[in-house]
Write an enzyme that holds these catalytic residues in place. Structure first.
Site, PDB file in Angstrom:
ATOM      1  N   ARG A  78       1.177  -0.991   0.030  1.00 55.47           N
ATOM      2  CA  ARG A  78       0.268   0.009  -0.374  1.00 55.47           C
ATOM      3  C   ARG A  78       0.973   1.044   0.040  1.00 55.47           C
ATOM      4  O   ARG A  78       1.902   1.199   0.857  1.00 55.47           O
ATOM      5  CB  ARG A  78      -1.012   0.187   0.810  1.00 55.47           C
ATOM      6  CG  ARG A  78      -1.833   1.394   1.659  1.00 55.47           C
ATOM      7  CD  ARG A  78      -2.791   1.341   2.855  1.00 55.47           C
ATOM      8  NE  ARG A  78      -3.412   2.347   3.076  1.00 55.47           N
ATOM      9  CZ  ARG A  78      -2.795   3.885   3.406  1.00 55.47           C
ATOM     10  NH1 ARG A  78      -2.392   3.658   4.679  1.00 55.47           N
ATOM     11  NH2 ARG A  78      -4.206   4.619   4.213  1.00 55.47           N
ATOM     12  N   HIS A 122      -2.945  11.406   1.526  1.00 53.30           N
ATOM     13  CA  HIS A 122      -2.337  10.613   2.437  1.00 53.30           C
ATOM     14  C   HIS A 122      -1.264  11.722   2.617  1.00 53.30           C
ATOM     15  O   HIS A 122      -0.145  12.205   3.025  1.00 53.30           O
ATOM     16  CB  HIS A 122      -1.470   9.678   2.087  1.00 53.30           C
ATOM     17  CG  HIS A 122      -0.904   8.784   3.351  1.00 53.30           C
ATOM     18  ND1 HIS A 122      -1.000   7.595   3.821  1.00 53.30           N
ATOM     19  CD2 HIS A 122      -0.239   9.397   4.803  1.00 53.30           C
ATOM     20  CE1 HIS A 122      -0.469   7.177   4.864  1.00 53.30           C
ATOM     21  NE2 HIS A 122      -0.644   8.795   5.896  1.00 53.30           N
ATOM     22  N   GLU A 167      -6.945   8.683   6.375  1.00 51.82           N
ATOM     23  CA  GLU A 167      -7.413   9.431   7.918  1.00 51.82           C
ATOM     24  C   GLU A 167      -7.796  10.771   7.721  1.00 51.82           C
ATOM     25  O   GLU A 167      -6.842  11.969   7.919  1.00 51.82           O
ATOM     26  CB  GLU A 167      -6.119   9.306   8.951  1.00 51.82           C
ATOM     27  CG  GLU A 167      -5.527   8.093   9.034  1.00 51.82           C
ATOM     28  CD  GLU A 167      -4.399   8.259  10.065  1.00 51.82           C
ATOM     29  OE1 GLU A 167      -4.038   8.728  10.327  1.00 51.82           O
ATOM     30  OE2 GLU A 167      -3.997   6.834  10.440  1.00 51.82           O
ATOM     31  N   ASN A 298      -7.172   2.136  10.375  1.00 54.32           N
ATOM     32  CA  ASN A 298      -5.601   2.275  10.742  1.00 54.32           C
ATOM     33  C   ASN A 298      -6.310   1.876  12.804  1.00 54.32           C
ATOM     34  O   ASN A 298      -6.368   3.530  12.577  1.00 54.32           O
ATOM     35  CB  ASN A 298      -5.069   4.008  10.438  1.00 54.32           C
ATOM     36  CG  ASN A 298      -4.861   3.533   8.935  1.00 54.32           C
ATOM     37  OD1 ASN A 298      -4.955   2.801   8.371  1.00 54.32           O
ATOM     38  ND2 ASN A 298      -4.430   4.604   8.875  1.00 54.32           N
ATOM     39  N   TYR A 300      -4.071   2.118  16.420  1.00 55.58           N
ATOM     40  CA  TYR A 300      -2.433   1.782  17.192  1.00 55.58           C
ATOM     41  C   TYR A 300      -3.340   1.985  18.609  1.00 55.58           C
ATOM     42  O   TYR A 300      -2.149   0.918  19.408  1.00 55.58           O
ATOM     43  CB  TYR A 300      -2.055   3.179  16.901  1.00 55.58           C
ATOM     44  CG  TYR A 300      -1.340   3.840  14.994  1.00 55.58           C
ATOM     45  CD1 TYR A 300      -0.221   2.961  15.272  1.00 55.58           C
ATOM     46  CD2 TYR A 300      -2.107   3.800  14.071  1.00 55.58           C
ATOM     47  CE1 TYR A 300       0.244   3.087  13.810  1.00 55.58           C
ATOM     48  CE2 TYR A 300      -1.742   3.735  12.791  1.00 55.58           C
ATOM     49  CZ  TYR A 300      -0.476   3.566  12.495  1.00 55.58           C
ATOM     50  OH  TYR A 300       0.132   3.058  11.638  1.00 55.58           O
TER      51      TYR A 300
HETATM   52  O1  IFM Z   1       2.252   7.825  10.165  1.00 56.53           O
HETATM   53  C1  IFM Z   1       1.760   7.200  10.451  1.00 56.53           C
HETATM   54  C2  IFM Z   1       1.363   7.459   8.626  1.00 56.53           C
HETATM   55  O2  IFM Z   1       1.197   8.532   7.711  1.00 56.53           O
HETATM   56  C3  IFM Z   1      -0.856   7.470   9.455  1.00 56.53           C
HETATM   57  N1  IFM Z   1      -0.850   6.675   9.970  1.00 56.53           N
HETATM   58  C4  IFM Z   1       0.007   6.792  11.282  1.00 56.53           C
HETATM   59  C5  IFM Z   1       1.034   6.674  11.412  1.00 56.53           C
HETATM   60  C6  IFM Z   1       2.042   6.907  12.811  1.00 56.53           C
HETATM   61  O3  IFM Z   1       1.899   7.831  13.161  1.00 56.53           O
END
Ligand code: IFM
Length: 457
Positions: A78, A122, A167, A298, A300
Protein backbone atom coordinates in the site's frame (compact mmCIF):
# COMPACT_ATOMS: atom_id res chain seq x y z
CA UNK A 1 2.88 -27.75 10.37
CA UNK A 2 -0.36 -26.00 11.28
CA UNK A 3 0.20 -22.74 13.14
CA UNK A 4 -1.40 -22.22 16.56
CA UNK A 5 -3.37 -19.36 15.17
CA UNK A 6 -4.35 -19.64 11.55
CA UNK A 7 -5.95 -16.93 9.43
CA UNK A 8 -8.65 -17.60 6.84
CA UNK A 9 -7.50 -18.80 3.45
CA UNK A 10 -6.75 -15.86 1.16
CA UNK A 11 -6.10 -13.47 4.05
CA UNK A 12 -4.19 -10.47 2.66
CA UNK A 13 -0.77 -9.71 4.08
CA UNK A 14 1.05 -6.52 3.28
CA UNK A 15 2.82 -3.38 4.36
CA UNK A 16 2.14 0.31 3.90
CA UNK A 17 3.98 3.59 3.32
CA UNK A 18 2.97 7.07 2.16
CA UNK A 19 4.43 9.36 -0.49
CA UNK A 20 5.83 12.25 1.56
CA UNK A 21 7.11 9.89 4.23
CA UNK A 22 9.27 7.76 1.93
CA UNK A 23 9.68 9.08 -1.60
CA UNK A 24 12.13 11.99 -1.30
CA UNK A 25 12.95 13.48 -4.74
CA UNK A 26 10.98 16.49 -3.63
CA UNK A 27 12.08 18.69 -6.50
CA UNK A 28 12.42 16.15 -9.28
CA UNK A 29 10.56 15.58 -12.50
CA UNK A 30 8.24 18.53 -12.10
CA UNK A 31 6.86 17.78 -8.63
CA UNK A 32 5.10 20.81 -7.16
CA UNK A 33 5.32 22.03 -3.56
CA UNK A 34 3.11 20.41 -0.94
CA UNK A 35 1.88 21.80 2.36
CA UNK A 36 4.32 19.45 4.10
CA UNK A 37 7.28 20.95 2.22
CA UNK A 38 6.20 24.34 3.50
CA UNK A 39 5.34 23.22 7.02
CA UNK A 40 8.61 21.30 7.46
CA UNK A 41 10.49 24.46 6.52
CA UNK A 42 8.63 26.55 9.07
CA UNK A 43 10.86 26.83 12.13
CA UNK A 44 9.61 24.89 15.14
CA UNK A 45 7.02 22.78 13.34
CA UNK A 46 8.94 19.55 12.75
CA UNK A 47 11.49 18.09 15.17
CA UNK A 48 15.02 19.28 14.34
CA UNK A 49 13.81 20.87 11.11
CA UNK A 50 13.62 17.48 9.36
CA UNK A 51 11.96 17.46 5.94
CA UNK A 52 10.81 14.85 3.43
CA UNK A 53 13.26 16.11 0.79
CA UNK A 54 15.18 12.82 0.71
CA UNK A 55 13.28 10.57 3.17
CA UNK A 56 13.94 6.92 2.20
CA UNK A 57 14.76 7.88 -1.39
CA UNK A 58 12.11 5.37 -2.44
CA UNK A 59 11.66 7.39 -5.64
CA UNK A 60 15.03 6.14 -6.87
CA UNK A 61 15.44 2.95 -4.87
CA UNK A 62 12.04 1.41 -5.52
CA UNK A 63 13.43 -1.51 -7.60
CA UNK A 64 15.51 -2.70 -4.62
CA UNK A 65 12.63 -1.95 -2.28
CA UNK A 66 10.27 -4.08 -4.32
CA UNK A 67 12.78 -6.94 -4.25
CA UNK A 68 12.90 -6.61 -0.47
CA UNK A 69 9.09 -6.74 -0.30
CA UNK A 70 9.14 -9.90 -2.40
CA UNK A 71 11.76 -11.44 -0.09
CA UNK A 72 9.45 -10.77 2.84
CA UNK A 73 6.60 -12.48 0.99
CA UNK A 74 4.27 -9.47 0.97
CA UNK A 75 1.23 -9.97 -1.22
CA UNK A 76 0.23 -6.30 -1.08
CA UNK A 77 2.10 -3.00 -1.00
CA UNK A 78 0.00 0.00 0.00
CA UNK A 79 1.53 3.31 -1.10
CA UNK A 80 0.12 6.74 -1.81
CA UNK A 81 0.44 8.89 -4.89
CA UNK A 82 1.63 12.45 -4.27
CA UNK A 83 -0.92 14.94 -5.58
CA UNK A 84 1.79 17.60 -6.19
CA UNK A 85 3.81 15.09 -8.22
CA UNK A 86 0.82 14.29 -10.42
CA UNK A 87 -0.83 17.73 -10.59
CA UNK A 88 1.91 20.14 -9.47
CA UNK A 89 -0.39 23.14 -9.02
CA UNK A 90 -3.23 21.12 -7.50
CA UNK A 91 -5.55 21.87 -10.40
CA UNK A 92 -4.90 21.98 -14.11
CA UNK A 93 -2.84 19.69 -16.29
CA UNK A 94 -1.30 16.48 -14.99
CA UNK A 95 2.47 16.07 -15.01
CA UNK A 96 3.29 13.01 -17.14
CA UNK A 97 6.72 12.58 -15.50
CA UNK A 98 5.08 12.38 -12.07
CA UNK A 99 2.70 9.70 -13.30
CA UNK A 100 5.61 7.86 -14.93
CA UNK A 101 7.07 7.16 -11.50
CA UNK A 102 3.91 5.40 -10.32
CA UNK A 103 3.77 3.55 -13.63
CA UNK A 104 7.26 2.18 -13.02
CA UNK A 105 6.49 1.34 -9.41
CA UNK A 106 3.29 -0.50 -10.31
CA UNK A 107 5.00 -2.45 -13.07
CA UNK A 108 7.81 -3.60 -10.83
CA UNK A 109 5.34 -4.61 -8.11
CA UNK A 110 3.31 -6.64 -10.57
CA UNK A 111 6.46 -8.25 -11.96
CA UNK A 112 7.30 -9.31 -8.40
CA UNK A 113 3.80 -10.74 -7.84
CA UNK A 114 2.82 -7.98 -5.39
CA UNK A 115 -0.57 -6.30 -5.66
CA UNK A 116 -0.46 -2.48 -5.57
CA UNK A 117 -2.96 -0.76 -3.26
CA UNK A 118 -3.04 2.91 -4.20
CA UNK A 119 -4.07 5.61 -1.72
CA UNK A 120 -4.86 8.88 -3.43
CA UNK A 121 -4.52 11.27 -0.51
CA UNK A 122 -2.14 10.84 2.38
CA UNK A 123 -1.87 14.49 3.43
CA UNK A 124 0.47 16.07 0.86
CA UNK A 125 -1.91 18.73 -0.47
CA UNK A 126 -0.43 20.98 -3.18
CA UNK A 127 0.59 24.29 -1.56
CA UNK A 128 -1.06 26.20 -4.36
CA UNK A 129 -4.45 24.85 -3.25
CA UNK A 130 -3.71 25.65 0.39
CA UNK A 131 -3.05 29.22 -0.70
CA UNK A 132 -6.64 29.22 -1.95
CA UNK A 133 -8.09 27.86 1.31
CA UNK A 134 -6.99 24.22 1.20
CA UNK A 135 -9.55 21.79 2.55
CA UNK A 136 -11.62 24.64 4.01
CA UNK A 137 -12.53 25.46 0.42
CA UNK A 138 -15.19 23.41 -1.32
CA UNK A 139 -13.30 23.68 -4.61
CA UNK A 140 -10.56 21.44 -3.21
CA UNK A 141 -12.99 18.51 -3.15
CA UNK A 142 -13.60 18.93 -6.89
CA UNK A 143 -9.88 19.34 -7.66
CA UNK A 144 -9.23 16.17 -5.67
CA UNK A 145 -11.70 14.26 -7.84
CA UNK A 146 -9.97 15.56 -10.99
CA UNK A 147 -6.56 14.51 -9.69
CA UNK A 148 -7.91 11.09 -8.66
CA UNK A 149 -9.34 10.65 -12.16
CA UNK A 150 -5.93 11.48 -13.69
CA UNK A 151 -4.19 8.82 -11.59
CA UNK A 152 -6.95 6.34 -12.31
CA UNK A 153 -6.76 7.01 -16.05
CA UNK A 154 -3.04 6.21 -16.05
CA UNK A 155 -2.97 3.19 -13.73
CA UNK A 156 -6.36 1.51 -13.78
CA UNK A 157 -5.31 -0.95 -16.48
CA UNK A 158 -3.05 -2.48 -13.78
CA UNK A 159 -4.35 -1.22 -10.45
CA UNK A 160 -7.68 -2.36 -9.11
CA UNK A 161 -7.44 -1.40 -5.42
CA UNK A 162 -8.06 2.26 -4.70
CA UNK A 163 -8.27 4.16 -1.43
CA UNK A 164 -9.50 7.72 -1.67
CA UNK A 165 -8.42 9.26 1.66
CA UNK A 166 -6.12 8.32 4.48
CA UNK A 167 -7.23 9.46 7.97
CA UNK A 168 -9.31 12.54 7.14
CA UNK A 169 -9.74 13.12 10.90
CA UNK A 170 -5.99 13.70 11.29
CA UNK A 171 -5.83 16.02 8.29
CA UNK A 172 -8.81 18.04 9.54
CA UNK A 173 -8.28 18.13 13.30
CA UNK A 174 -4.47 18.16 13.49
CA UNK A 175 -3.95 20.11 10.26
CA UNK A 176 -6.68 22.73 10.65
CA UNK A 177 -7.70 22.36 14.32
CA UNK A 178 -4.71 22.00 16.64
CA UNK A 179 -2.22 22.96 13.92
CA UNK A 180 0.39 20.36 14.85
CA UNK A 181 0.29 19.04 11.29
CA UNK A 182 0.42 20.92 7.98
CA UNK A 183 -0.91 23.40 7.11
CA UNK A 184 -0.75 24.40 10.79
CA UNK A 185 -4.11 26.17 11.03
CA UNK A 186 -5.63 26.49 14.51
CA UNK A 187 -9.33 27.07 14.01
CA UNK A 188 -12.15 24.76 15.04
CA UNK A 189 -14.52 25.91 12.29
CA UNK A 190 -11.83 25.18 9.69
CA UNK A 191 -11.40 21.67 11.09
CA UNK A 192 -15.10 20.86 10.55
CA UNK A 193 -15.01 22.35 7.06
CA UNK A 194 -11.87 20.37 6.20
CA UNK A 195 -13.52 17.18 7.43
CA UNK A 196 -16.64 17.74 5.33
CA UNK A 197 -14.79 18.77 2.19
CA UNK A 198 -12.56 15.72 2.37
CA UNK A 199 -15.66 13.54 2.64
CA UNK A 200 -17.14 15.36 -0.34
CA UNK A 201 -13.88 14.80 -2.24
CA UNK A 202 -14.06 11.11 -1.33
CA UNK A 203 -17.58 10.85 -2.74
CA UNK A 204 -16.81 12.79 -5.91
CA UNK A 205 -13.65 10.79 -6.58
CA UNK A 206 -15.31 7.47 -5.80
CA UNK A 207 -17.93 8.08 -8.49
CA UNK A 208 -15.22 7.75 -11.13
CA UNK A 209 -13.10 4.95 -9.70
CA UNK A 210 -13.45 1.33 -10.71
CA UNK A 211 -12.26 -1.78 -8.88
CA UNK A 212 -12.14 -2.35 -5.14
CA UNK A 213 -12.80 0.92 -3.32
CA UNK A 214 -11.63 1.69 0.19
CA UNK A 215 -11.90 4.63 2.56
CA UNK A 216 -9.26 4.54 5.29
CA UNK A 217 -10.01 6.06 8.70
CA UNK A 218 -8.00 6.30 11.89
CA UNK A 219 -10.32 4.76 14.42
CA UNK A 220 -10.25 3.76 18.04
CA UNK A 221 -12.68 2.38 20.56
CA UNK A 222 -13.51 5.19 22.97
CA UNK A 223 -13.41 3.81 26.50
CA UNK A 224 -12.99 4.85 30.11
CA UNK A 225 -9.96 3.62 32.08
CA UNK A 226 -12.25 1.24 33.99
CA UNK A 227 -13.49 -0.33 30.75
CA UNK A 228 -9.92 -1.21 29.76
CA UNK A 229 -9.72 -3.45 32.79
CA UNK A 230 -13.31 -4.67 32.73
CA UNK A 231 -15.24 -4.59 29.43
CA UNK A 232 -18.52 -4.92 31.31
CA UNK A 233 -17.85 -1.98 33.62
CA UNK A 234 -21.07 0.01 34.12
CA UNK A 235 -20.65 3.63 33.04
CA UNK A 236 -21.92 6.70 34.84
CA UNK A 237 -24.26 8.89 32.79
CA UNK A 238 -21.53 11.53 32.47
CA UNK A 239 -18.99 9.02 31.20
CA UNK A 240 -21.50 7.55 28.77
CA UNK A 241 -22.24 11.04 27.41
CA UNK A 242 -18.49 11.81 27.13
CA UNK A 243 -17.96 8.59 25.18
CA UNK A 244 -20.83 9.38 22.81
CA UNK A 245 -19.38 12.80 22.01
CA UNK A 246 -15.80 11.66 21.47
CA UNK A 247 -16.89 8.60 19.48
CA UNK A 248 -19.02 10.86 17.28
CA UNK A 249 -16.11 13.24 16.66
CA UNK A 250 -13.44 10.62 16.10
CA UNK A 251 -15.24 7.71 14.47
CA UNK A 252 -18.82 8.37 13.43
CA UNK A 253 -18.10 11.81 11.91
CA UNK A 254 -16.61 9.90 8.95
CA UNK A 255 -18.24 6.47 9.17
CA UNK A 256 -21.83 7.67 9.17
CA UNK A 257 -21.70 10.07 6.19
CA UNK A 258 -19.67 7.61 4.09
CA UNK A 259 -21.61 4.45 4.96
CA UNK A 260 -25.05 5.70 5.99
CA UNK A 261 -25.38 9.11 4.35
CA UNK A 262 -26.00 10.91 7.66
CA UNK A 263 -24.04 12.98 10.15
CA UNK A 264 -24.23 12.09 13.84
CA UNK A 265 -26.39 14.61 15.72
CA UNK A 266 -23.51 15.23 18.16
CA UNK A 267 -21.20 16.32 15.32
CA UNK A 268 -23.81 18.66 13.84
CA UNK A 269 -24.39 20.22 17.27
CA UNK A 270 -20.69 20.71 17.95
CA UNK A 271 -19.93 22.02 14.44
CA UNK A 272 -22.89 24.41 14.70
CA UNK A 273 -21.34 25.86 17.85
CA UNK A 274 -17.99 26.25 16.07
CA UNK A 275 -18.66 28.31 12.97
CA UNK A 276 -21.98 26.87 11.75
CA UNK A 277 -23.07 24.38 9.16
CA UNK A 278 -23.23 26.47 5.99
CA UNK A 279 -20.49 24.41 4.38
CA UNK A 280 -22.80 21.35 4.31
CA UNK A 281 -25.04 21.74 1.27
CA UNK A 282 -28.17 19.88 0.21
CA UNK A 283 -27.17 16.80 -1.75
CA UNK A 284 -23.66 16.51 -0.25
CA UNK A 285 -24.48 13.46 1.82
CA UNK A 286 -25.82 11.63 -1.23
CA UNK A 287 -22.52 12.33 -2.99
CA UNK A 288 -20.51 11.24 0.04
CA UNK A 289 -22.36 7.97 0.48
CA UNK A 290 -20.88 6.00 -2.40
CA UNK A 291 -20.75 2.23 -2.36
CA UNK A 292 -17.35 1.16 -1.06
CA UNK A 293 -16.00 -2.36 -0.81
CA UNK A 294 -13.65 -2.06 2.13
CA UNK A 295 -13.30 0.09 5.17
CA UNK A 296 -9.61 0.65 5.89
CA UNK A 297 -8.81 0.69 9.58
CA UNK A 298 -5.73 2.41 10.97
CA UNK A 299 -5.52 1.34 14.61
CA UNK A 300 -2.77 2.13 17.10
CA UNK A 301 -4.43 2.41 20.53
CA UNK A 302 -7.80 3.04 22.16
CA UNK A 303 -8.96 6.55 23.02
CA UNK A 304 -9.21 6.62 26.81
CA UNK A 305 -11.38 9.35 28.30
CA UNK A 306 -13.67 10.14 31.17
CA UNK A 307 -15.96 12.92 32.26
CA UNK A 308 -13.74 15.36 34.14
CA UNK A 309 -14.36 15.74 37.84
CA UNK A 310 -13.30 19.41 37.79
CA UNK A 311 -12.57 21.97 35.08
CA UNK A 312 -10.38 20.82 32.17
CA UNK A 313 -8.77 23.59 30.21
CA UNK A 314 -8.42 23.93 27.33
CA UNK A 315 -10.51 21.20 25.62
CA UNK A 316 -8.36 18.74 23.68
CA UNK A 317 -10.63 18.94 20.62
CA UNK A 318 -13.50 21.24 19.72
CA UNK A 319 -16.56 19.94 21.55
CA UNK A 320 -14.70 18.06 24.28
CA UNK A 321 -15.18 20.59 27.06
CA UNK A 322 -15.45 18.79 30.39
CA UNK A 323 -13.83 15.63 29.01
CA UNK A 324 -10.47 14.40 30.20
CA UNK A 325 -8.15 12.41 27.90
CA UNK A 326 -6.49 9.94 30.24
CA UNK A 327 -2.95 8.58 30.13
CA UNK A 328 -3.03 5.06 31.50
CA UNK A 329 -0.36 2.95 33.16
CA UNK A 330 1.23 0.05 31.31
CA UNK A 331 3.39 -0.65 28.28
CA UNK A 332 3.81 2.18 25.82
CA UNK A 333 5.46 2.71 22.45
CA UNK A 334 8.12 5.34 21.82
CA UNK A 335 5.29 7.69 20.80
CA UNK A 336 3.90 7.31 24.32
CA UNK A 337 0.89 5.40 22.95
CA UNK A 338 -0.44 2.62 25.21
CA UNK A 339 -0.16 -0.93 23.88
CA UNK A 340 -3.67 -2.41 24.11
CA UNK A 341 -4.33 -5.05 21.45
CA UNK A 342 -7.79 -5.85 22.86
CA UNK A 343 -8.83 -2.39 21.63
CA UNK A 344 -8.42 -3.66 18.08
CA UNK A 345 -10.69 -6.68 18.48
CA UNK A 346 -13.23 -4.50 20.23
CA UNK A 347 -13.13 -2.00 17.35
CA UNK A 348 -13.38 -4.65 14.63
CA UNK A 349 -16.33 -6.41 16.24
CA UNK A 350 -18.13 -3.12 16.79
CA UNK A 351 -17.60 -2.03 13.16
CA UNK A 352 -18.88 -5.35 11.84
CA UNK A 353 -21.93 -4.98 14.02
CA UNK A 354 -22.71 -1.33 13.26
CA UNK A 355 -21.68 -1.26 9.60
CA UNK A 356 -22.31 -4.84 8.44
CA UNK A 357 -22.35 -4.14 4.71
CA UNK A 358 -18.68 -3.29 4.26
CA UNK A 359 -15.64 -5.56 4.45
CA UNK A 360 -12.80 -4.62 6.78
CA UNK A 361 -9.07 -4.41 6.24
CA UNK A 362 -6.35 -3.18 8.57
CA UNK A 363 -4.57 -0.62 6.40
CA UNK A 364 -2.19 0.40 9.22
CA UNK A 365 -1.08 -1.05 12.53
CA UNK A 366 2.35 -0.98 14.04
CA UNK A 367 4.56 0.78 16.52
CA UNK A 368 7.61 2.99 16.97
CA UNK A 369 10.22 1.81 19.46
CA UNK A 370 13.74 2.91 20.31
CA UNK A 371 15.46 0.27 18.16
CA UNK A 372 19.09 -0.68 18.58
CA UNK A 373 21.33 -2.09 15.87
CA UNK A 374 23.37 -5.02 17.14
CA UNK A 375 25.86 -6.09 14.50
CA UNK A 376 23.76 -6.90 11.47
CA UNK A 377 20.52 -7.26 13.36
CA UNK A 378 17.82 -5.11 14.88
CA UNK A 379 16.44 -7.25 17.72
CA UNK A 380 13.14 -5.39 18.07
CA UNK A 381 11.34 -7.86 20.31
CA UNK A 382 9.01 -5.09 21.56
CA UNK A 383 7.73 -4.55 18.02
CA UNK A 384 7.35 -8.31 17.48
CA UNK A 385 5.31 -8.48 20.69
CA UNK A 386 3.19 -5.53 19.56
CA UNK A 387 2.46 -7.09 16.16
CA UNK A 388 1.90 -10.53 17.63
CA UNK A 389 -0.62 -9.15 20.12
CA UNK A 390 -2.50 -7.20 17.49
CA UNK A 391 -2.61 -10.09 15.05
CA UNK A 392 -4.05 -12.27 17.80
CA UNK A 393 -6.63 -9.53 18.36
CA UNK A 394 -7.50 -9.65 14.65
CA UNK A 395 -7.89 -13.40 14.84
CA UNK A 396 -10.12 -13.08 17.89
CA UNK A 397 -12.31 -10.54 16.09
CA UNK A 398 -12.65 -12.87 13.08
CA UNK A 399 -13.68 -15.65 15.45
CA UNK A 400 -16.33 -13.29 16.83
CA UNK A 401 -17.68 -12.65 13.33
CA UNK A 402 -15.75 -9.63 12.04
CA UNK A 403 -15.38 -9.66 8.26
CA UNK A 404 -11.67 -8.85 8.31
CA UNK A 405 -9.95 -9.53 4.99
CA UNK A 406 -6.35 -8.51 5.58
CA UNK A 407 -3.61 -6.81 7.55
CA UNK A 408 -1.06 -4.25 6.34
CA UNK A 409 1.67 -3.37 8.78
CA UNK A 410 2.70 0.24 9.33
CA UNK A 411 5.28 0.63 8.14
CA UNK A 412 7.47 -1.19 5.70
CA UNK A 413 10.28 1.29 6.45
CA UNK A 414 11.33 3.72 9.10
CA UNK A 415 10.29 7.02 7.56
CA UNK A 416 9.40 10.69 8.03
CA UNK A 417 7.02 10.59 10.98
CA UNK A 418 5.41 14.01 10.37
CA UNK A 419 5.97 16.49 13.22
CA UNK A 420 8.34 13.97 14.87
CA UNK A 421 10.64 13.96 11.83
CA UNK A 422 12.88 10.89 11.59
CA UNK A 423 13.11 10.41 15.36
CA UNK A 424 10.25 7.92 15.52
CA UNK A 425 10.88 4.63 13.76
CA UNK A 426 7.81 2.60 12.79
CA UNK A 427 9.46 0.38 10.19
CA UNK A 428 9.90 -3.37 10.14
CA UNK A 429 12.87 -2.49 7.95
CA UNK A 430 15.44 -0.09 9.40
CA UNK A 431 16.66 2.80 7.30
CA UNK A 432 20.13 4.13 7.95
CA UNK A 433 19.45 7.65 6.71
CA UNK A 434 23.16 8.44 6.21
CA UNK A 435 23.70 5.56 3.77
CA UNK A 436 20.11 4.66 2.85
CA UNK A 437 20.95 1.07 3.72
CA UNK A 438 17.89 -1.10 4.36
CA UNK A 439 18.15 -3.62 7.18
CA UNK A 440 15.20 -5.92 7.88
CA UNK A 441 14.59 -5.90 11.63
CA UNK A 442 13.75 -9.09 13.52
CA UNK A 443 10.10 -8.04 13.21
CA UNK A 444 10.39 -8.18 9.41
CA UNK A 445 11.78 -11.72 9.56
CA UNK A 446 9.09 -12.69 12.05
CA UNK A 447 6.41 -11.16 9.80
CA UNK A 448 7.81 -13.07 6.80
CA UNK A 449 7.25 -16.30 8.73
CA UNK A 450 3.74 -15.26 9.75
CA UNK A 451 2.90 -14.60 6.11
CA UNK A 452 4.43 -17.88 5.01
CA UNK A 453 2.39 -19.95 7.43
CA UNK A 454 -0.67 -17.67 7.28
CA UNK A 455 -0.68 -17.65 11.04
CA UNK A 456 1.21 -17.32 14.29
CA UNK A 457 3.04 -19.97 16.23
O1 IFM B 1 2.95 7.68 10.13
C1 IFM B 1 1.58 7.75 10.34
C2 IFM B 1 0.82 7.55 9.06
O2 IFM B 1 1.21 8.47 8.09
C3 IFM B 1 -0.65 7.72 9.29
N1 IFM B 1 -1.10 6.89 10.38
C4 IFM B 1 -0.36 6.92 11.60
C5 IFM B 1 1.12 6.70 11.33
C6 IFM B 1 1.91 6.73 12.65
O3 IFM B 1 1.76 7.95 13.28
Amino acid sequence: MTPDIEFPEGFIWGAATASYQVEGAAREDGRGVSIWDTFARTPGKVADGHTGDVACDHYHRYPDDVRLMADLGLSVYRFSTAWPRVVPDGSGPANPRGLDFYDRLVDSLLDAGITPYVTLYHWDLPQNLEDRGGWTSRDTAYYFADYAAAVHARLSDRVSNWTTLNEPWVCAFLGYGSGVHAPGVTDAASAFKAAHHQLLGHGLAAQNLTGTLTLTLNMAPVVTPAQIVDVAHVLTDDDAEAIRRVDALLNRQFLDPALKGTYPAEVLDIAAEHGGLDHIRDGDLEIIRQPIDLLGINYYNPCVIQAAAGAVAPPAWPGTDGIEFVTIEGPQTAMGWPVIPSGLSRLLVRLSHDYPDVGLIITENGAAFHDKVVGDRVPDSDRVAYLDGHLRACHQAIAEGADLRGYLVWSLFDNFEWAEGYHQRFGIVRIDYATQRRLPKDSALWYRDVIQRNGIE
